[in-house]
Write an enzyme that holds these catalytic residues in place. Sequence first.
Site, PDB file in Angstrom:
ATOM      1  N   HIS A 210      10.649  98.024  59.700  1.00 17.19           N
ATOM      2  CA  HIS A 210      10.883  98.817  58.488  1.00 17.19           C
ATOM      3  C   HIS A 210       9.655  98.948  57.588  1.00 17.19           C
ATOM      4  O   HIS A 210       9.709  99.618  56.570  1.00 17.19           O
ATOM      5  CB  HIS A 210      12.052  98.241  57.679  1.00 17.19           C
ATOM      6  CG  HIS A 210      11.710  96.955  56.988  1.00 17.19           C
ATOM      7  ND1 HIS A 210      11.672  95.757  57.644  1.00 17.19           N
ATOM      8  CD2 HIS A 210      11.356  96.700  55.709  1.00 17.19           C
ATOM      9  CE1 HIS A 210      11.329  94.816  56.803  1.00 17.19           C
ATOM     10  NE2 HIS A 210      11.125  95.351  55.613  1.00 17.19           N
TER      11      HIS A 210
HETATM   12  C1  UD1 Z   1      12.381  96.612  50.516  1.00 22.88           C
HETATM   13  C2  UD1 Z   1      11.250  95.666  50.144  1.00 22.88           C
HETATM   14  C3  UD1 Z   1      10.746  94.962  51.392  1.00 22.88           C
HETATM   15  C4  UD1 Z   1      11.880  94.317  52.151  1.00 22.88           C
HETATM   16  C5  UD1 Z   1      12.927  95.366  52.456  1.00 22.88           C
HETATM   17  C6  UD1 Z   1      14.093  94.806  53.216  1.00 22.88           C
HETATM   18  C7  UD1 Z   1       9.905  96.418  48.262  1.00 22.88           C
HETATM   19  C8  UD1 Z   1       8.568  96.928  47.861  1.00 22.88           C
HETATM   20  N1  UD1 Z   1      10.125  96.369  49.566  1.00 22.88           N
HETATM   21  O1  UD1 Z   1      11.820  97.628  51.323  1.00 22.88           O
HETATM   22  O2  UD1 Z   1       9.836  93.959  51.017  1.00 22.88           O
HETATM   23  O3  UD1 Z   1      11.388  93.754  53.342  1.00 22.88           O
HETATM   24  O4  UD1 Z   1      13.372  95.900  51.208  1.00 22.88           O
HETATM   25  O5  UD1 Z   1      15.030  95.748  53.468  1.00 22.88           O
HETATM   26  O6  UD1 Z   1      10.691  96.055  47.420  1.00 22.88           O
HETATM   27  N2  UD1 Z   1      17.769 102.955  51.314  1.00 22.88           N
HETATM   28  C9  UD1 Z   1      19.061 103.318  51.583  1.00 22.88           C
HETATM   29  N3  UD1 Z   1      20.049 102.450  51.226  1.00 22.88           N
HETATM   30  C10 UD1 Z   1      19.803 101.259  50.635  1.00 22.88           C
HETATM   31  C11 UD1 Z   1      18.475 100.916  50.371  1.00 22.88           C
HETATM   32  C12 UD1 Z   1      17.464 101.767  50.710  1.00 22.88           C
HETATM   33  O7  UD1 Z   1      19.325 104.381  52.114  1.00 22.88           O
HETATM   34  O8  UD1 Z   1      20.756 100.513  50.344  1.00 22.88           O
HETATM   35  C13 UD1 Z   1      16.679 103.859  51.726  1.00 22.88           C
HETATM   36  C14 UD1 Z   1      16.271 104.780  50.603  1.00 22.88           C
HETATM   37  O9  UD1 Z   1      16.011 106.022  51.140  1.00 22.88           O
HETATM   38  C15 UD1 Z   1      14.982 104.157  50.095  1.00 22.88           C
HETATM   39  C16 UD1 Z   1      14.407 103.519  51.363  1.00 22.88           C
HETATM   40  O10 UD1 Z   1      15.555 103.110  52.114  1.00 22.88           O
HETATM   41  O11 UD1 Z   1      14.145 105.082  49.530  1.00 22.88           O
HETATM   42  C17 UD1 Z   1      13.532 102.341  51.101  1.00 22.88           C
HETATM   43  O12 UD1 Z   1      14.169 101.418  50.231  1.00 22.88           O
HETATM   44  P1  UD1 Z   1      13.277 100.521  49.223  1.00 22.88           P
HETATM   45  O13 UD1 Z   1      14.151  99.613  48.453  1.00 22.88           O
HETATM   46  O14 UD1 Z   1      12.376 101.424  48.467  1.00 22.88           O
HETATM   47  O15 UD1 Z   1      12.330  99.701  50.150  1.00 22.88           O
HETATM   48  P2  UD1 Z   1      12.585  98.997  51.564  1.00 22.88           P
HETATM   49  O16 UD1 Z   1      11.816  99.746  52.581  1.00 22.88           O
HETATM   50  O17 UD1 Z   1      14.033  98.758  51.805  1.00 22.88           O
END
Ligand code: UD1
Length: 363
Positions: A210
Amino acid sequence: MLVDIIAGARPNFMKIAPVIEAIQKEQRRGTNIRYRLVHTGQHYDRNMSDSFFEQLGIPKPSINLEAGSGSQAEQTAAIMTRYEKVLLAARPDLIIVVGDVTSTMACAITAKKMGNVKVAHIEAGIRSNDMSMPEEINRIVTDSITDYFFTTTHTANENLRATGVPDERIFFVGNTMIDTLLKQAPLFHQPAFWNKLKLQAQQYLVLTLHRPNNVDNVADLKAILVAIIKASRGLPIIFPMHPRTAKTFEALGIRSPNLHVCEPLSYLQFNYLVQHSKAVITDSGGIQEETTVLHVPCITLRNNTERPETCSMGTNELIGTDPEAILPVMEKLFAGAWKKGNIPYMWDGKAADRIVSVLKNMV
Ligand code: UD1
């Protein structure tokens, strides 16, 4: 003493669960520690958030900031402005932040700027020295304004000392993520697809990817997946897919009879899969630690790790992100030559109790 416990994203939930349990135990003994659980809403899907609360017995959050997704700046800003309102209405004495996600940094800054609110950071001091990772920036910023540093390893202690943190503010307590792993291990269970795919212990691989550098670019993700499929000798590859990865994956058009993509799994099912797998291929931080404790071979597709003990002592091997590196390391795995590894000092299931003993002395 009123403590805010902050959790926002999936890797936070297993780290706060034992801390809340230890506080509740202390409350029953009559210690005056009250807490509010603040969910920032950074992760909000059922399988990225709610299922962890249910399986790990985490109480319903007192407050949900519902910050949701967005760019790094949008997410940080949403968490900060919403948490500031909470603090203005009622200010805690201390906030506890965990790990290195955006919520960790955003809430630490907001609280510290209020004045008279102390910041405690669980998993302080770890460093990848890779400033291209948002997590590294979150770690450095958070630790620069932390009052109480709860650490998982000797290396973390050394990293903090090197930046001038005095010993009396460093509390080497162990790893709360491992508290949860050890407590929940008897409850791990097979995912529903285990029988359908006819999975057998040590006869499949688990894959999680991821990190933006691995998954945001279609060509890079495709090259990695093609290399893994080629090197896997037909073993089933179970790939629970993070929502971020799913966005790119749809454009790849990769099909293989042994690549099985599924939704992100619950904690108990995911760790069952890991525990019984031949190996895990990942770019996660926490999974490097969990595989070390479960003595499962871990192949990490990153150029660096903030968790070096998982390589020097544990079962982890860093191979970088070049797809060419995958075949040789898989050959080593199939040759049965993988290291068994040892468990780092104090990853013994008692970290949260040690943290709460420190908090008790602050009351
Ligand atoms: C975040 C953490 C990362 C961790 C990861 C575990 C930061 C900078 N990064 O990354 O360290 O390893 O979580 O999962 O905080 N999304 C959904 N549903 C959700 C959550 C996210 O659809 O419940 C999608 C959204 O489109 C979002 C993308 O995933 O924009 C990324 O989510 P985000 O929280 O920005 O970062 P992660 O890549 O999950």
